[in-house]
Design a protein around this motif. Sequence first.
Motif, short mmCIF file in Angstrom:
data_model
loop_
_atom_site.label_atom_id
_atom_site.label_comp_id
_atom_site.label_asym_id
_atom_site.label_seq_id
_atom_site.Cartn_x
_atom_site.Cartn_y
_atom_site.Cartn_z
N ILE A 184 -15.27 -52.48 139.79
CA ILE A 184 -14.97 -53.14 138.51
C ILE A 184 -13.49 -53.49 138.39
N ILE A 185 -13.21 -54.72 138.04
CA ILE A 185 -11.85 -55.15 137.72
C ILE A 185 -11.87 -55.72 136.30
N GLY A 186 -10.88 -55.34 135.50
CA GLY A 186 -10.86 -55.87 134.14
C GLY A 186 -9.50 -55.66 133.48
N HIS A 187 -9.49 -55.91 132.19
CA HIS A 187 -8.28 -55.74 131.39
C HIS A 187 -8.54 -54.73 130.29
N VAL A 188 -7.54 -53.94 130.03
CA VAL A 188 -7.65 -52.95 128.96
C VAL A 188 -7.68 -53.67 127.62
N VAL A 189 -8.65 -53.30 126.80
CA VAL A 189 -8.68 -53.88 125.45
C VAL A 189 -8.41 -52.85 124.36
N GLU A 190 -8.55 -51.57 124.70
CA GLU A 190 -8.32 -50.54 123.69
C GLU A 190 -8.11 -49.21 124.39
N VAL A 191 -7.24 -48.37 123.84
CA VAL A 191 -7.06 -47.04 124.45
C VAL A 191 -7.18 -45.97 123.38
N GLY A 192 -7.66 -44.78 123.79
CA GLY A 192 -7.75 -43.65 122.88
C GLY A 192 -6.37 -43.10 122.55
N ASP A 193 -6.30 -42.24 121.53
CA ASP A 193 -5.02 -41.75 121.01
C ASP A 193 -4.22 -40.97 122.04
N GLU A 194 -4.91 -40.33 122.98
CA GLU A 194 -4.18 -39.48 123.94
C GLU A 194 -3.90 -40.17 125.28
N VAL A 195 -4.27 -41.41 125.40
CA VAL A 195 -4.06 -42.14 126.66
C VAL A 195 -2.58 -42.46 126.83
N LYS A 196 -2.04 -42.12 128.01
CA LYS A 196 -0.59 -42.26 128.22
C LYS A 196 -0.24 -43.37 129.21
N LYS A 207 -10.93 -48.52 127.14
CA LYS A 207 -12.00 -49.51 127.02
C LYS A 207 -11.55 -50.77 127.75
N ILE A 208 -12.40 -51.22 128.64
CA ILE A 208 -12.01 -52.30 129.56
C ILE A 208 -12.96 -53.49 129.42
N GLU A 209 -12.38 -54.67 129.28
CA GLU A 209 -13.19 -55.89 129.34
C GLU A 209 -13.26 -56.28 130.81
N ILE A 210 -14.47 -56.45 131.31
CA ILE A 210 -14.65 -56.63 132.75
C ILE A 210 -14.51 -58.09 133.16
N ASP A 211 -13.65 -58.33 134.15
CA ASP A 211 -13.46 -59.69 134.69
C ASP A 211 -14.37 -59.94 135.89
N TYR A 212 -14.42 -58.94 136.78
CA TYR A 212 -15.18 -59.11 138.03
C TYR A 212 -15.88 -57.79 138.37
N CYS A 213 -16.99 -57.92 139.04
CA CYS A 213 -17.64 -56.70 139.55
C CYS A 213 -18.26 -57.00 140.91
N GLY A 214 -17.90 -56.18 141.90
CA GLY A 214 -18.44 -56.34 143.25
C GLY A 214 -19.90 -55.88 143.31
N VAL A 215 -20.60 -56.38 144.32
CA VAL A 215 -22.01 -56.03 144.51
C VAL A 215 -22.12 -55.15 145.76
N PHE A 251 -1.96 -46.20 130.22
CA PHE A 251 -2.49 -47.55 130.11
C PHE A 251 -2.29 -48.08 128.70
N LYS A 252 -2.12 -49.41 128.65
CA LYS A 252 -2.00 -50.06 127.34
C LYS A 252 -2.81 -51.35 127.36
N LYS A 253 -3.06 -51.88 126.21
CA LYS A 253 -3.82 -53.13 126.07
C LYS A 253 -3.23 -54.21 126.96
N GLY A 254 -4.09 -54.90 127.69
CA GLY A 254 -3.64 -56.00 128.54
C GLY A 254 -3.46 -55.62 130.00
N ASP A 255 -3.39 -54.32 130.32
CA ASP A 255 -3.19 -53.89 131.72
C ASP A 255 -4.36 -54.33 132.61
N LEU A 256 -4.00 -54.75 133.83
CA LEU A 256 -5.02 -55.10 134.84
C LEU A 256 -5.45 -53.80 135.53
#
Lengths: 348, 348
Positions: B65-77, B32-40, B79-84
């Motif tokens: 889409i560029i953003g930061h990770v805010v949450e990851v599922g149980d099997e995600v290896k 789950k990603i919080e979006i910082d920027y999105c190109g047109v 990426f972690k919260k805060g990753d760009l």
Amino acid sequence: MKKVNAYGAKASDADLEAMNIDRRDILPNDVKIEIDYCGVCHSDIHQVRNDWGNSKYPVVPGHEIIGHVVEVGDEVKNFKKGDLVGVGCMVDSCQECDACKEDLEQYCENGMVATYNGQDKHLGGHTFGGYSEMVVVREKFVLKVPENLDTAAVAPLLCAGITTWSPLRQWNVKKGDKVGVVGLGGLGHMGIKFAHALGAHTVMITTSPSKAEDAKRLGADEVLISKDEDQMKKHQGSFDFILNTVPVGHDTNPYIALLKRDATMTLVGAIDEVDVHGGGLVMGRKRLAGSLIGGIKETQEMLDFCGEHDIVSDIEMIDMQNINEAYERVVNSDVKYRFVIDMKSIKN
Amino acid sequence: MKKVNAYGAKASDADLEAMNIDRRDILPNDVKIEIDYCGVCHSDIHQVRNDWGNSKYPVVPGHEIIGHVVEVGDEVKNFKKGDLVGVGCMVDSCQECDACKEDLEQYCENGMVATYNGQDKHLGGHTFGGYSEMVVVREKFVLKVPENLDTAAVAPLLCAGITTWSPLRQWNVKKGDKVGVVGLGGLGHMGIKFAHALGAHTVMITTSPSKAEDAKRLGADEVLISKDEDQMKKHQGSFDFILNTVPVGHDTNPYIALLKRDATMTLVGAIDEVDVHGGGLVMGRKRLAGSLIGGIKETQEMLDFCGEHDIVSDIEMIDMQNINEAYERVVNSDVKYRFVIDMKSIKN
């Protein structure tokens, strides 16, 4: 008398005299060939009729030549009197450019010399082709013909054969590939024979259900009727390579849809406008390519392959005197699949 | 409330409520990603306006889409919260077909899931893109973004970047090659930067002399004005590769004439009818190809390359509130070279 150019063919002594030309002496690396057979290519008709607007008269057509060596120049190493030889669409090239160095003389950057209606590099004027008793050709452009084949039926290999062989080899058609051949004429019938002999699952793609039986006889494993939308849909995205021999502009999109991702369709016949949708190429990273005859080295490889696999063209033999009727039948696609002129008849 | 699909983005709480949809919980391999920027991208406009006739409303566009990770599922290896992170044009694919196994998810044989207006595989309905606060994406389709770059200007790399990078790599563009880029827009300006960075002698091919200066600033070694017949003739047969970014149907023949023997021009923009003469392909054994964005592995390679070579897009930042004006300017080619939405503005 005016000397004819380095590649001059002699229609007959009377004809030459009428044209005010004389056959020139052979150069040190020339081979002089007495012509036994000459195939009739559709482009002969285009040139005779000046369809392309670049014909030079008098035109002596013919670039599917089979004959016997009667004389060789002092520096000729690979041929001797009596050898069974062939000459295709080219009789010379610069031998110095990158294309020539890569054995792709058909793309010679300084312009290859076509067997007829080409530009003579040495003496000026234009070249004369194989509807003739004799032809003089630079050694490098003379092919060895396997002795075990029906010699007359080898003639069309020099143009129709190499034109279809070259793209099949360039795109590495191999055992297990699914290969389509679009159009069943002089080129297409050779495309089927070669694709089959290379081990591909060969599919004849044609508008005419009536051609199915003959396509199978020639080596097609399957026949796909391109007017049948259900059949076309069933085969969508399944071909590793398609050889497109259609000789005129047409809609290529239904055939491109048949290709797998990253696969290629090569045009060998259509030199005018073809219909192409960018999306059909983009969506599957597909390729539309072209190919022109083949190099001399590759032509020799094809002839050797034909010798090993007992492959020749399906021909109908005619006398020189029937050429006009033959032209009409070629234009009407009424030949299975290539006319070959028995050149003995020129003396009749 | 109706649950949104697996890749659902949230425009705003109020928007969601108005659309009667609720964001679903993340799956075990979702990020789950919080979006910082999105190109047109121009295709955003096509979809919003239903130019292609396949839009599904409500449309939430955006696939750069560029953003930061805010949450990851149980099997995600990975990426972690805060990753760009970045997300491009795809958020899922079957992962089982040959294309997916070859890291070419964009050609997934079962249909890749587009970032917006795509078909959800798990919950049905359609996907929502990056003009939004949040997006939920399958881990496999999330890209790591180098930390050293101007983050907002990375956004267009996810579509315009990879679309031009992929064919340059597929056709092995390298130091010393002469490479043409046709068209100077969102795609073309990235094509020039990449071809230059790969060491090619890079030629901007454009109808507009006014673009010459900017093309050179972006990395073009030369500018070829395609309306100038003398210049075009001078460059004939000299290009190793041409990247054609023209976004609409056009006459490809003058560009095909620029290619060397055996060289390729790849279309990345034109998905409608293009004009092609078979002869132009046949005479030099040339190729017209297509290419669609790029695979996820290749996209990561491109981002890493951009980090190493300090490459980003040339952008103009806008607030969400200015999107309609931006669309008009994109349509009029009045942007150098990509708009990027500062997604903080969505909360204004």
